[in-house]
Design a protein around this motif. Structure first.
Motif, PDB file in Angstrom:
ATOM      1  N   ALA A 237       0.830  -1.209   0.000  1.00  0.00           N
ATOM      2  CA  ALA A 237       0.000   0.000   0.000  1.00  0.00           C
ATOM      3  C   ALA A 237       0.861   1.255   0.000  1.00  0.00           C
ATOM      4  CB  ALA A 237      -0.925  -0.004   1.216  1.00  0.00           C
ATOM      5  N   ALA A 238       1.941   1.242   0.785  1.00  0.00           N
ATOM      6  CA  ALA A 238       2.822   2.409   0.853  1.00  0.00           C
ATOM      7  C   ALA A 238       3.546   2.637  -0.466  1.00  0.00           C
ATOM      8  CB  ALA A 238       3.829   2.238   1.985  1.00  0.00           C
ATOM      9  N   ASP A 239       3.917   1.558  -1.151  1.00  0.00           N
ATOM     10  CA  ASP A 239       4.561   1.698  -2.455  1.00  0.00           C
ATOM     11  C   ASP A 239       3.600   2.284  -3.488  1.00  0.00           C
ATOM     12  OD1 ASP A 239       6.970   0.741  -1.568  1.00  0.00           O
ATOM     13  OD2 ASP A 239       6.654  -1.309  -2.284  1.00  0.00           O
ATOM     14  N   LEU A 240       2.333   1.914  -3.395  1.00  0.00           N
ATOM     15  CA  LEU A 240       1.347   2.377  -4.372  1.00  0.00           C
ATOM     16  C   LEU A 240       0.872   3.799  -4.093  1.00  0.00           C
ATOM     17  CD1 LEU A 240      -0.898  -0.802  -4.815  1.00  0.00           C
ATOM     18  CD2 LEU A 240       0.647   0.197  -6.516  1.00  0.00           C
ATOM     19  N   PHE A 241       0.571   4.091  -2.833  1.00  0.00           N
ATOM     20  CA  PHE A 241      -0.098   5.349  -2.489  1.00  0.00           C
ATOM     21  C   PHE A 241       0.785   6.353  -1.756  1.00  0.00           C
ATOM     22  CE2 PHE A 241      -3.358   1.934  -2.359  1.00  0.00           C
ATOM     23  CZ  PHE A 241      -4.058   2.310  -3.498  1.00  0.00           C
ATOM     24  N   GLY A 242       1.951   5.928  -1.314  1.00  0.00           N
ATOM     25  CA  GLY A 242       2.849   6.830  -0.599  1.00  0.00           C
ATOM     26  C   GLY A 242       2.855   6.557   0.889  1.00  0.00           C
ATOM     27  N   ARG A 243       4.018   6.780   1.511  1.00  0.00           N
ATOM     28  CA  ARG A 243       4.141   6.526   2.950  1.00  0.00           C
ATOM     29  C   ARG A 243       3.229   7.452   3.757  1.00  0.00           C
ATOM     30  NH1 ARG A 243       6.963   3.164   0.105  1.00  0.00           N
ATOM     31  NH2 ARG A 243       9.239   3.212   0.157  1.00  0.00           N
ATOM     32  N   ARG A 244       3.205   8.724   3.379  1.00  0.00           N
ATOM     33  CA  ARG A 244       2.426   9.710   4.131  1.00  0.00           C
ATOM     34  C   ARG A 244       0.937   9.389   4.090  1.00  0.00           C
ATOM     35  NH1 ARG A 244      -0.201  14.185   2.315  1.00  0.00           N
ATOM     36  NH2 ARG A 244      -0.665  15.824   3.856  1.00  0.00           N
ATOM     37  N   ARG A 245       0.407   9.071   2.914  1.00  0.00           N
ATOM     38  CA  ARG A 245      -1.024   8.776   2.804  1.00  0.00           C
ATOM     39  C   ARG A 245      -1.403   7.558   3.640  1.00  0.00           C
ATOM     40  NH1 ARG A 245      -0.224   9.763  -2.908  1.00  0.00           N
ATOM     41  NH2 ARG A 245      -1.080  11.788  -3.524  1.00  0.00           N
TER      42      ARG A 245
ATOM     43  N   LEU B 263       0.105   6.456   6.279  1.00  0.00           N
ATOM     44  CA  LEU B 263       0.176   6.784   7.703  1.00  0.00           C
ATOM     45  C   LEU B 263      -0.997   7.662   8.134  1.00  0.00           C
ATOM     46  CD1 LEU B 263       4.010   7.272   8.247  1.00  0.00           C
ATOM     47  CD2 LEU B 263       2.562   5.368   8.973  1.00  0.00           C
ATOM     48  N   LEU B 264      -1.494   8.503   7.245  1.00  0.00           N
ATOM     49  CA  LEU B 264      -2.708   9.264   7.557  1.00  0.00           C
ATOM     50  C   LEU B 264      -3.896   8.322   7.749  1.00  0.00           C
ATOM     51  CD1 LEU B 264      -2.435  12.331   5.141  1.00  0.00           C
ATOM     52  CD2 LEU B 264      -2.650  12.438   7.629  1.00  0.00           C
ATOM     53  N   VAL B 265      -4.015   7.351   6.863  1.00  0.00           N
ATOM     54  CA  VAL B 265      -5.082   6.352   6.992  1.00  0.00           C
ATOM     55  C   VAL B 265      -4.886   5.538   8.270  1.00  0.00           C
ATOM     56  CG1 VAL B 265      -6.066   4.259   5.970  1.00  0.00           C
ATOM     57  CG2 VAL B 265      -5.517   6.219   4.521  1.00  0.00           C
ATOM     58  N   THR B 266      -3.632   5.218   8.575  1.00  0.00           N
ATOM     59  CA  THR B 266      -3.327   4.464   9.793  1.00  0.00           C
ATOM     60  C   THR B 266      -3.789   5.218  11.033  1.00  0.00           C
ATOM     61  OG1 THR B 266      -1.403   3.447   8.740  1.00  0.00           O
ATOM     62  CG2 THR B 266      -1.469   3.417  11.146  1.00  0.00           C
ATOM     63  N   ALA B 267      -3.526   6.524  11.075  1.00  0.00           N
ATOM     64  CA  ALA B 267      -3.965   7.337  12.212  1.00  0.00           C
ATOM     65  C   ALA B 267      -5.483   7.315  12.342  1.00  0.00           C
ATOM     66  CB  ALA B 267      -3.466   8.772  12.047  1.00  0.00           C
ATOM     67  N   ALA B 268      -6.181   7.407  11.206  1.00  0.00           N
ATOM     68  CA  ALA B 268      -7.645   7.369  11.229  1.00  0.00           C
ATOM     69  C   ALA B 268      -8.152   6.024  11.744  1.00  0.00           C
ATOM     70  CB  ALA B 268      -8.194   7.640   9.831  1.00  0.00           C
TER      71      ALA B 268
ATOM     72  N   GLY C 143      -0.412  -3.141  12.397  1.00  0.00           N
ATOM     73  CA  GLY C 143       0.368  -3.742  11.315  1.00  0.00           C
ATOM     74  C   GLY C 143       0.843  -2.711  10.305  1.00  0.00           C
ATOM     75  N   LEU C 144      -0.036  -1.773   9.953  1.00  0.00           N
ATOM     76  CA  LEU C 144       0.343  -0.711   9.014  1.00  0.00           C
ATOM     77  C   LEU C 144       1.437   0.175   9.602  1.00  0.00           C
ATOM     78  CD1 LEU C 144      -3.208   0.351   7.742  1.00  0.00           C
ATOM     79  CD2 LEU C 144      -1.457  -0.856   6.422  1.00  0.00           C
ATOM     80  N   ALA C 145       1.301   0.511  10.890  1.00  0.00           N
ATOM     81  CA  ALA C 145       2.297   1.368  11.535  1.00  0.00           C
ATOM     82  C   ALA C 145       3.648   0.673  11.639  1.00  0.00           C
ATOM     83  CB  ALA C 145       1.808   1.777  12.926  1.00  0.00           C
ATOM     84  N   SER C 146       3.627  -0.612  11.976  1.00  0.00           N
ATOM     85  CA  SER C 146       4.889  -1.327  12.185  1.00  0.00           C
ATOM     86  C   SER C 146       5.707  -1.443  10.905  1.00  0.00           C
ATOM     87  CB  SER C 146       4.620  -2.723  12.760  1.00  0.00           C
ATOM     88  OG  SER C 146       3.941  -3.530  11.814  1.00  0.00           O
ATOM     89  N   THR C 147       5.033  -1.457   9.754  1.00  0.00           N
ATOM     90  CA  THR C 147       5.764  -1.563   8.490  1.00  0.00           C
ATOM     91  C   THR C 147       6.120  -0.205   7.899  1.00  0.00           C
ATOM     92  OG1 THR C 147       3.641  -1.763   7.327  1.00  0.00           O
ATOM     93  CG2 THR C 147       4.786  -3.799   7.856  1.00  0.00           C
ATOM     94  N   ASN C 148       5.337   0.823   8.192  1.00  0.00           N
ATOM     95  CA  ASN C 148       5.505   2.086   7.472  1.00  0.00           C
ATOM     96  C   ASN C 148       6.116   3.230   8.269  1.00  0.00           C
ATOM     97  OD1 ASN C 148       4.448   1.629   4.709  1.00  0.00           O
ATOM     98  ND2 ASN C 148       2.634   0.975   5.837  1.00  0.00           N
TER      99      ASN C 148
END
Length: 243
Positions: free
Chosen positions: A80-88, A90-95, A125-130
C-alpha cells in the motif's frame, strides 16, 4: 556581504534539523499507539469480562483479535505504501487507530469489541511496516539510525503509558476510558502527518523529481541537494536490478 549570506544558510539548516526532530516525534506516535493498544488490554480485560460475562475462549479472542488485524496490516502495509505513498498510508493508519479506539470504548457487545480490536490490529500492522520506513526516508544519513530507533522506543513508552492508564482507571473499573483514551494520540498522530511531506525517495520513485527536490531543500535546509537526489536514484536503480 559574506556574513549576510552565511546567516540565512545557517537558519535554513537549523530549520532542516528541527524538521527531522518534529517528523521523528510525530511519526513515532504510531509506535506509541502500537504499544498502547497492545498493552492496555491486560488491565482492561478483567473489567470487560465482568461486564460482558466472557468465557475463557471469548477472552482469548478479544486479546488475539489485535494480532489477527496486525498480521493483515503488516502484509498489506508495504504494498500500500509503495502504491499510495508513505504519508497517505500513515494518515489512513492514524484514522484507523482513532476509529478502532473509539469503537472499542463504546462497544455494546463482545462481537463489536472483538471487531474493534481487529481494526486496531490492522492499524498496528500498518504502523509497524511504514513508520520506520517513513523515518528512514526523511532522516539524513548521519542521524538515520537513532531516528528510526525512536519507533521502538515509542512502542515501549506506549506499553508503559497503557499500564499507567490501566492503574489510573482501575478504581472505577473504567475499561472504556482505558481503551478510548488512545483516540488522543491518534488525533495528534494524524494531525502531524497531515502537515509533514511525502518522502523524497517515494516521490523520485514515482517520477515526481521537482517535488522531491523541493521537499529535500525544505527538510535538509540546503540549497543544493542534487547529490542526495542522485544517491536516491542510484539506490532505486540497484533495487530494481536486484528485483
Amino acid at each position: 556581504m559574506a556574513l549576510k549570506e552565511i546567516a540565512p544558510l545557517s537558519d535554513a539548516r537549523l530549520r532542516g534539523a528541527m524538521f527531522v526532530y518534529v517528523a521523528a516525534v510525530f511519526a513515532a506516535l504510531g509506535g506509541l499507539l502500537f504499544g498502547y493498544d497492545t498493552g492496555v488490554i491486560s488491565g482492561a480485560l478483567i473489567f470487560i469480562k465482568r461486564e460482558f460475562g466472557l468465557t475463557t475462549a471469548a477472552e482469548e479472542i478479544v486479546v488475539s483479535g489485535v494480532l489477527l488485524g496486525a498480521t493483515i496490516g503488516a502484509i498489506l502495509g508495504g504494498k500500500a505504501a509503495d502504491l499510495f505513498g508513505r504519508r497517505r498510508v500513515l494518515l489512513v493508519t492514524a484514522a484507523i487507530f482513532g476509529v478502532g479506539a473509539l469503537a472499542s470504548a463504546v462497544a455494546p457487545s463482545p462481537a463489536i469489541l472483538i471487531a474493534s480490536r481487529v481494526v486496531l490490529g490492522l492499524a498496528i500492522g500498518l504502523a509497524s511496516t511504514n513508520v520506520p520506513v517513513y523515518l528512514s526516508e526523511v532522516a539524513p544519513a548521519h542521524v538515520r539510525g537513532w531516528v528510526v530507533s525512536l519507533f521502538q522506543l515509542a512502542v515501549t513508552v506506549g506499553i508503559v503509558v497503557a499500564y499507567l492508564t490501566d492503574y489510573a482507571f482501575a478504581g472505577i473499573e473504567g475499561w472504556r476510558w482505558m481503551l478510548g483514551l488512545a483516540v488522543v494520540p491518534a488525533l495528534v498522530f494524524g494531525t502531524g502527518m497531515f502537515f509533514l511531506p511525502e518522502t523524497p525517495r517515494w516521490l523520485i520513485r514515482g517520477g515526481q523529481h521537482e517535488i522531491a527536490h523541493r521537499v529535500l531543500v525544505r527538510i535538509r535546509g540546503l540549497a543544493d541537494v542534487n547529490a542526495e537526489i542522485e544517491e536516491i536514484r542510484l539506490s532505486l536503480a540497484l533495487q530494481t536490478e536486484s528485483g
